[in-house]
Design an enzyme around this catalytic site. Structure first.
Site, PDB file in Angstrom:
ATOM      1  N   HIS A 293       0.948  -1.250  -0.083  1.00 11.33           N
ATOM      2  CA  HIS A 293      -0.091  -0.005  -0.191  1.00 11.33           C
ATOM      3  C   HIS A 293       0.718   1.316   0.067  1.00 11.33           C
ATOM      4  O   HIS A 293       1.871   1.292   0.600  1.00 11.33           O
ATOM      5  CB  HIS A 293      -1.069   0.049   1.176  1.00 11.33           C
ATOM      6  CG  HIS A 293      -2.297   1.141   1.173  1.00 11.33           C
ATOM      7  ND1 HIS A 293      -1.765   2.422   1.404  1.00 11.33           N
ATOM      8  CD2 HIS A 293      -3.440   0.831   0.802  1.00 11.33           C
ATOM      9  CE1 HIS A 293      -2.650   3.336   1.340  1.00 11.33           C
ATOM     10  NE2 HIS A 293      -3.752   2.309   1.149  1.00 11.33           N
TER      11      HIS A 293
ATOM     12  N   GLU B 193      -4.163   2.167  -7.472  1.00 10.59           N
ATOM     13  CA  GLU B 193      -4.534   3.167  -6.320  1.00 10.59           C
ATOM     14  C   GLU B 193      -3.583   4.499  -6.648  1.00 10.59           C
ATOM     15  O   GLU B 193      -2.627   4.629  -5.981  1.00 10.59           O
ATOM     16  CB  GLU B 193      -4.012   2.687  -4.826  1.00 10.59           C
ATOM     17  CG  GLU B 193      -5.056   1.435  -4.447  1.00 10.59           C
ATOM     18  CD  GLU B 193      -5.411   1.632  -2.821  1.00 10.59           C
ATOM     19  OE1 GLU B 193      -6.394   1.403  -2.789  1.00 10.59           O
ATOM     20  OE2 GLU B 193      -4.368   1.647  -1.987  1.00 10.59           O
TER      21      GLU B 193
END
Ligand code: PGA
Length: 229
Positions: free
Chosen positions: A99, A156
């Protein structure tokens, strides 16, 4: 076509009491609609057993558990790291790895992420590799060629995370092509300000989404699932 995958990333939010409250509300909201989408809840490590037990007791067929990170090492002398061995018995099915917050605040490298992918797959945990546009190729190159096809990739874009400014579907579609050039025909999901209001349009072109802000409130999250199904 498989069920859409909706991944709820709770980040460092929620203690045990708050998790139980969320789960009770989730149960109330969702009793009627389980099965249409596959939901992955990714809580912080200490509350995983609470979620595991709750899902077992209440027989949620389509909700499973994921982790937000994973040690790049096996079990051993790695103080503070949570290895796949530590997770055995907790029904963890998915692992979010790489992430952007892990890369930014914990200085994770593409190679660290690749090692996490290896750890996860060796334990039958499905890795979800997060990437932003500028390092898709670099991240794919760090992962062993024979493992690439087993990854789910979460696109993302940094500016879209937590900002309320989701990226346009057209833009996301263009990046999917770049992801497929680098990773092959993998499953791709999108994350960044996904909400009940926009989830349906992403699911027209992708098979899943990763949601943080709009997963924290069980009611809002249930609305998102209704819009997704
Ligand atoms: P957001 O975060 O849903 O709050 O934009 C997405 C993420 O960080 O994965």
């Amino acid at each position: 076509m498989s069920q859409p995958l909706i991944v709820a990333n709770w980040k460092s939010h929620k203690n045990q009491a708050e998790v139980l409250e969320w789960l009770q509300a989730y149960l109330l909201e969702l009793g009627a609609m389980s099965g249409k989408v596959r939901v992955v809840i990714a809580p912080s490590y200490p509350v995983i057993p609470v979620v595991t037990q709750f899902l077992m007791d209440n027989k949620f067929p389509s909700t499973v558990i994921g982790v937000q990170d994973l040690s790049p090492f096996p079990a051993g002398a790695y103080t503070g790291a949570v290895s796949v061995q530590n997770l055995k018995g907790l029904n963890v099915r998915y692992a979010i790895v790489g992430h952007s917050e892990r890369r930014r605040y914990f200085h994770e490298t593409h190679q660290d992420v690749a090692n996490k992918v290896e750890q996860a797959l060796a334990s039958q945990i499905q890795p979800i590799v997060c990437v932003d546009r500028d390092y898709i190729q670099a991240q794919a190159s760090a992962i062993s060629k024979d493992l690439l096809a087993n990854c789910i990739v979460a696109y993302e874009p940094l500016e879209a995370i937590g900002s309320g400014q989701a990226e346009s579907v057209e833009e996301v579609k263009a990046v999917c092509d770049e992801i497929q050039d680098a990773f092959g025909q993998v499953r791709i999901i999108y994350g960044g300000s996904v909400s009940a209001a926009n989830v349906a349009k992403y699911l027209k072109v992708l098979t899943g989404v990763l949601v943080a802000t709009h997963s924290l409130d069980a009611k809002k999250f249930a609305q998102l699932l209704v819009a997704a199904s």
